[in-house]
Design an enzyme around this catalytic site. Structure first.
Site, PDB file in Angstrom:
ATOM      1  N   LYS A  24       0.834  -1.216   0.000  1.00  0.00           N
ATOM      2  CA  LYS A  24       0.000   0.000   0.000  1.00  0.00           C
ATOM      3  C   LYS A  24       0.870   1.269   0.000  1.00  0.00           C
ATOM      4  CE  LYS A  24      -1.714   1.554   4.130  1.00  0.00           C
ATOM      5  NZ  LYS A  24      -1.393   2.952   4.413  1.00  0.00           N
ATOM      6  N   ASN A  25       1.880   1.263   0.904  1.00  0.00           N
ATOM      7  CA  ASN A  25       2.636   2.504   1.073  1.00  0.00           C
ATOM      8  C   ASN A  25       3.674   2.729  -0.021  1.00  0.00           C
ATOM      9  OD1 ASN A  25       1.065   3.029   3.243  1.00  0.00           O
ATOM     10  ND2 ASN A  25       2.580   2.419   4.785  1.00  0.00           N
ATOM     11  N   ARG A  96      -3.118  10.211   3.705  1.00  0.00           N
ATOM     12  CA  ARG A  96      -1.983  11.149   3.688  1.00  0.00           C
ATOM     13  C   ARG A  96      -1.486  11.430   2.261  1.00  0.00           C
ATOM     14  NH1 ARG A  96      -0.639  14.131   8.041  1.00  0.00           N
ATOM     15  NH2 ARG A  96       1.523  13.539   8.395  1.00  0.00           N
ATOM     16  N   ASP A 121      -4.779  24.352  12.276  1.00  0.00           N
ATOM     17  CA  ASP A 121      -3.449  24.163  12.837  1.00  0.00           C
ATOM     18  C   ASP A 121      -2.625  23.095  12.107  1.00  0.00           C
ATOM     19  OD1 ASP A 121      -2.174  23.598  16.193  1.00  0.00           O
ATOM     20  OD2 ASP A 121      -1.467  24.818  14.547  1.00  0.00           O
ATOM     21  N   ASP A 315       4.496   0.329  12.465  1.00  0.00           N
ATOM     22  CA  ASP A 315       3.255  -0.365  12.075  1.00  0.00           C
ATOM     23  C   ASP A 315       3.252  -1.832  12.493  1.00  0.00           C
ATOM     24  OD1 ASP A 315       1.820   1.688  10.399  1.00  0.00           O
ATOM     25  OD2 ASP A 315       3.774   1.671   9.446  1.00  0.00           O
ATOM     26  N   VAL A 337       8.518   6.547  17.021  1.00  0.00           N
ATOM     27  CA  VAL A 337       8.218   7.215  15.745  1.00  0.00           C
ATOM     28  C   VAL A 337       7.008   8.135  15.886  1.00  0.00           C
ATOM     29  CG1 VAL A 337       7.602   6.869  13.316  1.00  0.00           C
ATOM     30  CG2 VAL A 337       9.279   5.365  14.405  1.00  0.00           C
TER      31      VAL A 337
HETATM   32  N1  EPU Z   1       6.338  14.314  11.240  1.00  0.00           N
HETATM   33  C1  EPU Z   1       6.455  15.621  11.579  1.00  0.00           C
HETATM   34  N2  EPU Z   1       6.338  16.557  10.586  1.00  0.00           N
HETATM   35  C2  EPU Z   1       6.114  16.228   9.291  1.00  0.00           C
HETATM   36  C3  EPU Z   1       6.005  14.867   8.951  1.00  0.00           C
HETATM   37  C4  EPU Z   1       6.126  13.919   9.953  1.00  0.00           C
HETATM   38  O1  EPU Z   1       6.658  15.961  12.750  1.00  0.00           O
HETATM   39  O2  EPU Z   1       6.030  17.125   8.432  1.00  0.00           O
HETATM   40  C5  EPU Z   1       6.452  13.282  12.282  1.00  0.00           C
HETATM   41  C6  EPU Z   1       5.149  12.489  12.459  1.00  0.00           C
HETATM   42  O3  EPU Z   1       4.241  13.158  13.288  1.00  0.00           O
HETATM   43  C7  EPU Z   1       5.634  11.195  13.037  1.00  0.00           C
HETATM   44  C8  EPU Z   1       7.002  11.006  12.366  1.00  0.00           C
HETATM   45  O4  EPU Z   1       7.393  12.299  11.888  1.00  0.00           O
HETATM   46  O5  EPU Z   1       5.827  11.328  14.424  1.00  0.00           O
HETATM   47  C9  EPU Z   1       7.010  10.015  11.230  1.00  0.00           C
HETATM   48  O6  EPU Z   1       6.053  10.375  10.256  1.00  0.00           O
HETATM   49  P1  EPU Z   1       6.262  10.035   8.717  1.00  0.00           P
HETATM   50  O7  EPU Z   1       6.187  11.308   7.952  1.00  0.00           O
HETATM   51  O8  EPU Z   1       7.488   9.209   8.565  1.00  0.00           O
HETATM   52  O9  EPU Z   1       4.990   9.149   8.413  1.00  0.00           O
HETATM   53  P2  EPU Z   1       3.988   9.266   7.190  1.00  0.00           P
HETATM   54  O10 EPU Z   1       4.710   9.491   5.927  1.00  0.00           O
HETATM   55  O11 EPU Z   1       2.868  10.178   7.543  1.00  0.00           O
HETATM   56  C10 EPU Z   1       4.139   6.727   6.587  1.00  0.00           C
HETATM   57  C11 EPU Z   1       3.164   5.593   6.451  1.00  0.00           C
HETATM   58  C12 EPU Z   1       2.703   5.126   7.813  1.00  0.00           C
HETATM   59  C13 EPU Z   1       3.930   4.710   8.623  1.00  0.00           C
HETATM   60  C14 EPU Z   1       4.938   5.868   8.701  1.00  0.00           C
HETATM   61  C15 EPU Z   1       6.230   5.486   9.401  1.00  0.00           C
HETATM   62  C16 EPU Z   1       2.098   6.068   4.353  1.00  0.00           C
HETATM   63  C17 EPU Z   1       0.876   6.478   3.607  1.00  0.00           C
HETATM   64  N3  EPU Z   1       2.009   6.047   5.676  1.00  0.00           N
HETATM   65  O12 EPU Z   1       3.409   7.784   7.209  1.00  0.00           O
HETATM   66  O13 EPU Z   1       1.913   3.975   7.571  1.00  0.00           O
HETATM   67  O14 EPU Z   1       3.534   4.364   9.924  1.00  0.00           O
HETATM   68  O15 EPU Z   1       5.257   6.308   7.365  1.00  0.00           O
HETATM   69  O16 EPU Z   1       6.848   4.446   8.748  1.00  0.00           O
HETATM   70  O17 EPU Z   1       3.127   5.760   3.756  1.00  0.00           O
HETATM   71  C18 EPU Z   1      -0.021   2.636   7.757  1.00  0.00           C
HETATM   72  O18 EPU Z   1       0.303   2.105   6.689  1.00  0.00           O
HETATM   73  O19 EPU Z   1      -0.986   2.236   8.457  1.00  0.00           O
HETATM   74  C19 EPU Z   1       0.739   3.781   8.247  1.00  0.00           C
HETATM   75  C20 EPU Z   1       0.321   4.528   9.260  1.00  0.00           C
END
Ligand code: EPU
Length: 469
Positions: A24-25, A96, A121, A315, A337
């Protein structure tokens, strides 16, 4: 109107074979990346899940022509021209992915881009601050505007983007992807430091390289991208979904069964397999996949710290916690994380799990949440018998943990908000039933559905959960 509930009667050993789906991701991001090019992209091993459906709609909205053979798992996409760079409000908060459209569209148009998101916000509490500052570094102008009901990001690069040095405070998956997408068409060279190097990002990089992009990655999390003007037609097979693989593996082992997962790749699962071995569960890595099996009482006493790749993925902790409720002894899990990803344990406790939450970092490392007041460590004591419950799913991974818990409880659990599961697990009910689970979807009236949701009393958890797929 009829809605669906999931009914699970636990107590059965799961055993059999399934085939791993595409990730998916990865797939959702590959679709967005294909928008950078005006050439045809063909994807194989495309998962038939809700999040891909949403992303397909999103791409069609802005002018992509898409054909998707769900049976053969082949999807073709061609975006000769952009029809619009305004993403409609209905995609707000869907997942996202819309935020990544900014990076892709900035490369494709100098016109204004509008991307809606759930209001309030946005640059602060629900953070996309790393995304925004990376795109600004490349020369984009971005502001968040409150609209009538919800807000939206307004972005543009009227004079095009220019390559730059981007250094992330934390290796965010989404922000790295957004920066890569924007950098592909930015003038000159972009260097991204402290980038995320999750396998799904490597898959994106491989896809972009096939597409003609000059892109490299070094051993210190530095990604370098050179401006690309001409694109090539691409064929790409999506990598297997490591989250789906570990989910079925843990479900089978916790019921004292065994499952062979065809297409499961060893290299995606190193840190998972190491922790699994510590519990005493078995796995055998074969040519075409991996077999996972129970081989006697499970041992607790584990210490798990979630981390970015190649560490133990965030995850994975939810289904692993359910496994640990069946293991002898106390285990510690420190989530580093996400600040607030243990809300789901509330329901597990109501089902009989012995779980204690802590604000402190229970582990060797002080994480970025050490001084904040978030319960981001737990102790799980086992083994415990789990009881059936009416459950309402708050998000995808918690949802799977609840299904696993229901598979362990001897009576019938009834689960609502099933579309959360359908967003990330292809044919979940069918797959589990094929392994021997007593599980089915039942249609109920809206009134009955509402009664179920009230009885499940999910409100306590909803505010604790980031809906972070
Ligand atoms: N964060 C920030 N600022 C940002 C972006 C992220 O503070 O601008 C923080 C987040 O709040 C979090 C951390 O950085 O604490 C990690 O977030 P990240 O950006 O890495 O996650 P994401 O891209 O939003 C993807 C996956 C998630 C997975 C995470 C970590 C997708 C669509 N989602 O999320 O997958 O947990 O990376 O590996 O790719 C899932 O598949 O169920 C899922 C939640």
């Amino acid at each position: 109107m009829h809605l669906e509930l999931l009914k699970v009667k636990g107590g059965k050993k799961l055993s059999g074979k399934i085939v791993a789906s595409g990730a998916k991701n990865a797939m959702t991001k590959l679709l967005v990346a294909s928008l950078l090019s005006d050439k045809k992209c063909t994807f194989y091993n495309v998962p038939n899940i809700g999040d891909v459906e949403i992303t397909v709609d999103l791409c069609k909205e802005i002018g992509a022509e898409i054909s998707w053979d769900k049976k053969e798992k082949i999807l073709q996409i061609l975006t000769k021209d952009l029809k619009t760079s305004y993403i409609p409000q209905r995609f707000s908060g869907s997942n996202r992915i819309p935020i990544l459209m900014i990076g892709a569209l900035l490369g494709r148009t100098t016109e204004d881009i509008i991307v809606p998101t759930v209001g309030g916000d946005q640059l602060g509490k629900r953070p996309v601050d790393f995304h925004i500052s990376a795109l600004q570094k490349l020369g984009a102008t971005i502001e968040y505007r409150e609209m009538k009901k919800e807000g939206a990001y307004l972005a543009h690069a009227h004079n095009g983007l220019s390559g730059s040095l981007i250094t992330f405070p934390f290796p965010s998956v989404g922000a790295t992807e957004n920066a890569i997408l924007a950098a592909v068409r930015a003038k000159g060279t972009t260097i991204i430091k402290n980038a995320s190097i999750e396998p799904e990002i490597i898959d994106l990089i491989l896809f972009l390289q096939k597409m003609g992009v000059r892109i490299t990655i070094d051993s210190t999390r530095i990604i370098s991208i050179k401006e690309t003007k001409q694109f090539l037609q691409v064929e790409h097979t999506v990598l297997p979904d490591r989250n789906e693989i570990i989910s079925y593996a843990l479900a089978a082992i916790s019921t004292q069964g065994r499952v062979f997962i065809e297409g499961a790749e060893h290299q995606l699962l190193l840190s998972f397999l190491d922790k699994l071995r510590e519990t005493g569960a078995g796995f055998s890595i074969q040519k075409t996949g991996i077999e996972f099996f129970y081989q006697g009482p499970l041992r607790g006493g584990l210490h798990i710290e979630t981390d970015v790749h190649p560490g133990f993925m965030t995850d994975w902790q939810q289904p692993f916690v359910v496994l640990l409720t069946q293991a002898q002894g106390s285990s510690v899990i420190h989530e580093t994380v996400y600040e607030n990803r243990f809300g789901y344990t509330h329901t597990l406790k109501e089902m009989g799990a012995d779980i204690e939450l802590f604000h402190q970092c229970l582990g060797n490392k002080e994480c970025r949440f050490s001084l904040l007041n978030h319960k981001h460590s737990i102790i799980v004591r086992g083994p415990t018998e789990l009881q059936a419950k009416n459950i309402s799913i708050p998000d995808l991974r918690a949802g799977f943990a609840y299904v696993m818990a229901a598979l362990l409880a001897p009576d019938v659990s009834t689960i609502s908000n099933v579309p959360f599961l359908d967003r990330g697990y292809e044919n979940l009910t069918h797959q589990l039933a094929s392994l021997g689970a007593d599980i089915k979807k039942v249609a109920v009236s809206a009134k009955k559905y509402e009664q179920h949701s009230l009885a499940a009393d999910s409100k306590k958890e909803l505010h604790l959960h980031p809906r972070v797929s």
